[in-house]
Design a protein around this motif. Structure first.
Motif: not given
Length: 114
Positions: A15, A19, A69-70
């Motif tokens: 992770y 992101r 995701l972002r």
């Protein structure tokens, strides 16, 4: 498996902080109503979440935090709700996700310390 392949596999599944949004203020997701998550986030099980139901809200946030995701974070999460529910959410997340978010955002570390 050689060391290089092991490290590539770990990086693929890690992770990563890249992101994340730049600040929690970017999180402008809905705060009311029902949200239906796209298949790339919720490919199995429940996809529609009533945000008035705390259990469903927490479940949705867990899915988005783990799989998003972002752009998913910005679209589906609300900064105020994330901070308010972080003490419970952090227990629902894996160590990698929890650590990346807490390392990136002091607001979440302060909530945990309180």
């Amino acid at each position: 498996m050689d060391e290089r392949k092991t490290s590539q596999a770990a990086a693929r599944w890690a992770y990563a902080a890249d992101r994340l949004p730049g600040t929690l203020d970017e999180l402008s997701g809905p705060v009311a109503g029902t949200v239906e998550l796209p298949l790339h986030l919720a490919w199995s099980g429940l996809r529609a979440f009533d945000l008035e139901n705390t259990k469903l809200l927490l479940g949705m946030y867990r899915i988005v935090l783990n799989n998003g995701l972002r752009e998913d974070f910005v679209e589906h999460l609300d900064a105020e709700r994330l901070v308010a529910h972080w003490p419970i959410l952090r227990k629902m997340l894996g160590r990698g996700v929890r650590t990346v978010w807490e390392d990136a955002f002091a607001e979440l570390r302060q909530v945990d310390a309180a």
